[in-house]
Write a protein that holds these residues in place. Sequence first.
Motif, mmCIF file in Angstrom:
data_model
loop_
_atom_site.group_PDB
_atom_site.id
_atom_site.type_symbol
_atom_site.label_atom_id
_atom_site.label_comp_id
_atom_site.label_asym_id
_atom_site.label_seq_id
_atom_site.Cartn_x
_atom_site.Cartn_y
_atom_site.Cartn_z
ATOM 1 N N UNK A 44 -15.237 -0.542 20.036
ATOM 2 C CA UNK A 44 -16.013 0.508 20.694
ATOM 3 C C UNK A 44 -15.208 1.796 20.578
ATOM 4 N N UNK A 45 -15.189 2.362 19.384
ATOM 5 C CA UNK A 45 -14.325 3.506 19.105
ATOM 6 C C UNK A 45 -14.983 4.820 19.503
ATOM 7 N N UNK A 46 -14.153 5.765 19.878
ATOM 8 C CA UNK A 46 -14.634 7.105 20.227
ATOM 9 C C UNK A 46 -14.747 7.962 18.969
ATOM 10 N N UNK A 47 -15.501 9.033 19.083
ATOM 11 C CA UNK A 47 -15.625 9.970 17.967
ATOM 12 C C UNK A 47 -16.425 9.379 16.822
ATOM 13 N N UNK A 48 -16.016 9.725 15.599
ATOM 14 C CA UNK A 48 -16.771 9.281 14.432
ATOM 15 C C UNK A 48 -16.085 8.129 13.695
ATOM 16 N N UNK A 49 -15.185 7.422 14.364
ATOM 17 C CA UNK A 49 -14.440 6.328 13.740
ATOM 18 C C UNK A 49 -15.381 5.296 13.120
ATOM 19 N N UNK A 50 -16.418 4.882 13.840
ATOM 20 C CA UNK A 50 -17.330 3.854 13.332
ATOM 21 C C UNK A 50 -18.024 4.315 12.048
ATOM 22 N N UNK A 51 -18.346 5.600 11.974
ATOM 23 C CA UNK A 51 -18.976 6.128 10.765
ATOM 24 C C UNK A 51 -17.964 6.215 9.625
ATOM 25 N N UNK A 52 -16.798 6.764 9.906
ATOM 26 C CA UNK A 52 -15.792 6.931 8.854
ATOM 27 C C UNK A 52 -15.278 5.600 8.316
ATOM 28 N N UNK A 53 -15.097 4.624 9.186
ATOM 29 C CA UNK A 53 -14.461 3.372 8.774
ATOM 30 C C UNK A 53 -15.445 2.268 8.391
ATOM 31 N N UNK A 54 -16.622 2.250 9.019
ATOM 32 C CA UNK A 54 -17.560 1.148 8.791
ATOM 33 C C UNK A 54 -18.923 1.608 8.279
ATOM 34 N N UNK A 55 -19.112 2.918 8.132
ATOM 35 C CA UNK A 55 -20.359 3.479 7.616
ATOM 36 C C UNK A 55 -21.570 3.077 8.459
ATOM 37 N N UNK A 56 -21.378 3.076 9.776
ATOM 38 C CA UNK A 56 -22.477 2.835 10.713
ATOM 39 C C UNK A 56 -22.575 4.036 11.647
ATOM 40 N N UNK A 57 -23.602 4.073 12.474
ATOM 41 C CA UNK A 57 -23.781 5.166 13.420
ATOM 42 C C UNK A 57 -22.521 5.341 14.265
#
Length: 183
Positions: A44-57
């Motif tokens: 449950x990462x803050x910021x845009x980590x999920x987008x940058x690392x996993x290419x999800x919302x």
Amino acid sequence: MTGRGIPGAVAVHHVAYTVPDLDQAVEFFTEVIGAELAYTLVQDAAGDWMTRKLDVDATATARIAMLRLGPVTNLELFEYAAPDQRRQLPRNSDWGGHHLAIHVADVDAAAEYLRAQPGVRVLGDPETITDGPIAGDRWVYFATPWGMQLELINLPAGAPFEQQTEVRLYQPEGSWSDHRGAS
């Protein structure tokens, strides 16, 4: 050394699938398939980590479980919560379609076992391929209670394709229970 491939690669560490209900999937893979649960975690990462690392919302969250399947396979399961999530499983013929094949000693006995498991759907009867590069392969597909497709397979060593190449596919020895807790 041919110079091809990823420098330093030594093995496939794991395969990963996204599932609709992590608890159901972990229970299925441990209780029905025979996997061992290694760990669970929440991403449950803050910021845009999920987008940058996993290419999800960027607001996506994930519950994750890592399981051990027999002596050489690690299976990572994800349950995402994301606002733009598609909730339809791909068919095998769709781009991104997939299945996990489990080598068994007796495809017929394994299929019969799975037919008795609640929610499991075995797709027809086991078949043996009689000609071509994998003649002797006995197989059948099945679907988990949430619709993920898997395959039971027994491809004996010495398949016809081996006469055309030096490449050999992994051949398991013993049963999964022989390797419980092994590294």
